[in-house]
Design a protein around this motif. Structure first.
Motif: not given
Length: 311
Positions: A53-73
């Motif tokens: 998680v640490v290394f991946l977030w250093m390279v690419s932050r998760p696109a939280i704003r692009s998440l939709r409710r139906r994506d979560l499951p």
């Protein structure tokens, strides 16, 4: 420069990057054996996820704003499957040789590919691979570790589910951003099992940097190479190439862990590789457009454009 490798690496033939990725995955599994001896398989898997998680977030932050409710499951399910795939596989490696564990785990995606195929003859390939696994485990010698085989089979089930879920999630999210969304879920899902082993184990000074180094190899470097290779290879070609991974498991097990296979076991590995290669011939999948254009795609791995994170 996000999600891109240096130009010198990007200029390599795609098949060489795919092979390097496979070798990196199996090398990280072999190196994990020493950490398993200190903090257990669940603890090792959990620490790999956390550092990942640490290394991946250093390279690419998760696109939280692009998440939709139906994506979560689907994202949550994929993260949970990813975490336990790695945990079960490392539990298997603790008990049985690396090459044997990889071959047994390989039954999962092969079976899924056979079931999802529209042709009945596709079910022949999982059967052929099963025969190869029997030759690998040599049960007639009476020395088979059923618990280790069980863990490898459980990892294979997770791998098969992972492939299905990644195909679904990959149509929405791609690349390192996809990993940066699911690996944190994997770390949380395995925390109840991994943290007690870490706290109750022998946490010597070298364990943390070793776990961090392994996480850097896989998932960061390995799946970065896979992603770059897949940009220039069809999924069928990549899946066919990835079918030799059980052989790489045997090779790395021999070189790093001094696990020497018998002639019968080598024949078993060959059968698994042949089955995996043949299963890809009907595995083409028309690519779907990624809905979110600003999210790079998750590395697809074996079989019909799916990915692979764990074992």
């Amino acid at each position: 420069m996000r999600n891109r490798l240096p130009g010198a690496i990007g200029g390599l033939p795609p098949w060489s990057m795919a092979v390097a990725a496979m070798m990196a995955v199996q090398l990280s599994n072999a190196l994990s054996v020493s950490v398993i001896g200190q903090i257990g398989p669940a603890g090792t898997a959990w620490m790999r996820m956390c550092f990942g998680v640490v290394f991946l977030w250093m390279v690419s932050r998760p696109a939280i704003r692009s998440l939709r409710r139906r994506d979560l499951p689907a994202l949550i399910a994929l993260g949970v499957v990813t975490g336990f795939m790695t945990t079960f596989f490392l539990a298997a490696v603790e008990r049985i040789p690396l090459g044997t564990a990889v071959a047994i785990e390989f039954l999962g995606p092969l079976t899924v590919a056979g079931i999802m195929s529209h042709r009945r003859k596709a079910l022949v390939w999982p059967l052929l691979a099963f025969i190869g696994v029997v030759l690998l485990t040599e049960p007639w010698h009476g020395a088979i570790d059923l618990v280790g085989v069980g863990f490898a089979l459980a990892a294979g089930v997770c791998w098969g589910l992972y492939n299905v879920l990644t195909q679904h999630v990959g149509d929405r999210f791609s690349g390192i951003s996809g990993l940066s969304l699911t690996i944190p879920v994997a770390a949380l899902a395995t925390l109840p099992f991994g943290l007690p082993q870490v706290l109750g184990g022998s946490l010597e000074w070298w364990v943390l940097p070793m776990a961090a180094g392994i996480a850097l190899i896989t998932p960061v470097i390995a799946f970065g190479l896979e992603m770059l290779a897949l940009r220039r290879m069809t999924h069928t070609a990549f899946g066919t190439l990835l079918s030799i991974e059980p052989a790489f498991g045997v090779l790395i097990g021999l070189l790093v862990l001094a696990q020497s296979p018998t002639l019968m076991q080598l024949v078993g590995v060959a059968l698994v590789v042949v089955a995996g290669t043949a299963a890809q011939q009907d595995g083409k999948r028309a690519p779907k457009p990624v809905v979110t254009t600003d999210v790079p795609a998750a590395p697809a791995g074996l079989r019909n454009g799916e990915g692979r994170v764990g074992g």
